[in-house]
Design a protein around this motif. Sequence first.
Motif, PDB file in Angstrom:
ATOM      1  N   VAL A  78       5.269  -1.631   2.671  1.00  0.00           N
ATOM      2  CA  VAL A  78       4.499  -0.439   2.322  1.00  0.00           C
ATOM      3  C   VAL A  78       5.424   0.770   2.379  1.00  0.00           C
ATOM      4  O   VAL A  78       6.038   1.032   3.418  1.00  0.00           O
ATOM      5  N   GLU A  79       5.536   1.490   1.282  1.00  0.00           N
ATOM      6  CA  GLU A  79       6.489   2.605   1.192  1.00  0.00           C
ATOM      7  C   GLU A  79       5.904   3.708   0.297  1.00  0.00           C
ATOM      8  O   GLU A  79       5.442   3.427  -0.815  1.00  0.00           O
ATOM      9  N   PRO A  80       5.924   4.971   0.756  1.00  0.00           N
ATOM     10  CA  PRO A  80       5.349   6.050  -0.046  1.00  0.00           C
ATOM     11  C   PRO A  80       6.218   6.505  -1.213  1.00  0.00           C
ATOM     12  O   PRO A  80       5.702   7.028  -2.190  1.00  0.00           O
ATOM     13  N   SER A  81       7.530   6.332  -1.120  1.00  0.00           N
ATOM     14  CA  SER A  81       8.436   6.850  -2.139  1.00  0.00           C
ATOM     15  C   SER A  81       8.617   5.844  -3.273  1.00  0.00           C
ATOM     16  O   SER A  81       9.058   4.711  -3.051  1.00  0.00           O
ATOM     17  N   ALA A  82       8.316   6.278  -4.490  1.00  0.00           N
ATOM     18  CA  ALA A  82       8.496   5.392  -5.648  1.00  0.00           C
ATOM     19  C   ALA A  82       9.962   5.011  -5.821  1.00  0.00           C
ATOM     20  O   ALA A  82      10.288   3.870  -6.173  1.00  0.00           O
ATOM     21  N   LEU A 124       3.932  -2.357  -1.914  1.00  0.00           N
ATOM     22  CA  LEU A 124       2.759  -1.540  -2.169  1.00  0.00           C
ATOM     23  C   LEU A 124       3.031  -0.080  -1.839  1.00  0.00           C
ATOM     24  O   LEU A 124       3.791   0.233  -0.916  1.00  0.00           O
ATOM     25  N   GLU A 125       2.400   0.804  -2.586  1.00  0.00           N
ATOM     26  CA  GLU A 125       2.464   2.230  -2.280  1.00  0.00           C
ATOM     27  C   GLU A 125       1.499   2.540  -1.133  1.00  0.00           C
ATOM     28  O   GLU A 125       0.354   2.080  -1.124  1.00  0.00           O
ATOM     29  N   GLY A 126       1.952   3.314  -0.183  1.00  0.00           N
ATOM     30  CA  GLY A 126       1.108   3.689   0.942  1.00  0.00           C
ATOM     31  C   GLY A 126       1.941   4.311   2.028  1.00  0.00           C
ATOM     32  O   GLY A 126       3.162   4.459   1.897  1.00  0.00           O
ATOM     33  N   ASN A 127       1.292   4.696   3.121  1.00  0.00           N
ATOM     34  CA  ASN A 127       2.014   5.238   4.265  1.00  0.00           C
ATOM     35  C   ASN A 127       1.344   4.795   5.552  1.00  0.00           C
ATOM     36  O   ASN A 127       0.309   4.112   5.524  1.00  0.00           O
ATOM     37  N   ARG A 157      10.727   2.366  -3.303  1.00  0.00           N
ATOM     38  CA  ARG A 157      10.075   1.097  -3.681  1.00  0.00           C
ATOM     39  C   ARG A 157      10.845   0.386  -4.779  1.00  0.00           C
ATOM     40  O   ARG A 157      10.914  -0.846  -4.804  1.00  0.00           O
ATOM     41  N   ASP A 158      11.446   1.149  -5.682  1.00  0.00           N
ATOM     42  CA  ASP A 158      12.211   0.541  -6.761  1.00  0.00           C
ATOM     43  C   ASP A 158      13.432  -0.214  -6.261  1.00  0.00           C
ATOM     44  O   ASP A 158      13.985  -1.061  -6.981  1.00  0.00           O
TER      45      ASP A 158
END
Length: 252
Positions: free
Chosen positions: A69-73, A88-91, A76-77
Amino acid sequence: MARISYDEQTAAAYKAVREVPRAGLSEWREAVRRHLRPSQGMTLVDVGAGTGQFASAFNDWFDLSVVAVEPSAAMRDQIPRTPAIRVLEGNASALPLPDESADAAWLSLVIHHIPELEVAAHEIRRVLRPGAPILIRQGFPGRLDRVELVGWFPETARAVDAYPSVTDTCNAFAAAGFHQEALEQVRETYPASLAEFLAQVDIFRQADTTMRTLTEDEFLRGKERLRGAVRDAEATASPETRSNWLDLLVLR
């Protein structure tokens, strides 16, 4: 998790110079094994997964399923996608997971990026199964005596002094029903020489939260200390392996 805004350039710099090579993490593998007691079928949530360094390691080391789970696009890439690693996007305060769906949580160098620790503690409690541990890899205030970077750039400790302490962290998670199970320092090693680190230190500064707090004079003085250490190392026939020690705080 907003001390650095990880755009594409910063995320690439982080992956290039901030990650500890897998070969240098063997003592972390054994420390995590002791406290996690991994078994087939376990799911671990990597909260603030960054570039996925540990998500990939846990899958390789223990054959775990990992939810990164990581907020930064941009970060994440950088995370490798495999059948066993979901990204997944999140924090930490808004995890995109069902209740009681994970067997452990991992937070690596992320505590200081969480603005409301108690909120995050309750959210992590929600997604963990009863009795599941939280494993936190962190440099805590007052516990940096074996952190390599502080030797060259002592003013970086000033930034860490503003981070949540061990006591602050334990108190925040106690509100969600967690208690401290263990606190130990774990060594990680670096194959790159001091000369190689010196060559990368300007890029390193872009990707490190504490280094970004230095004034230009503080940074230049630190580089000069590092140059002196490089000269000393080059005069030594068998220079010591570079190492760093960070805390592993285990809550359950």
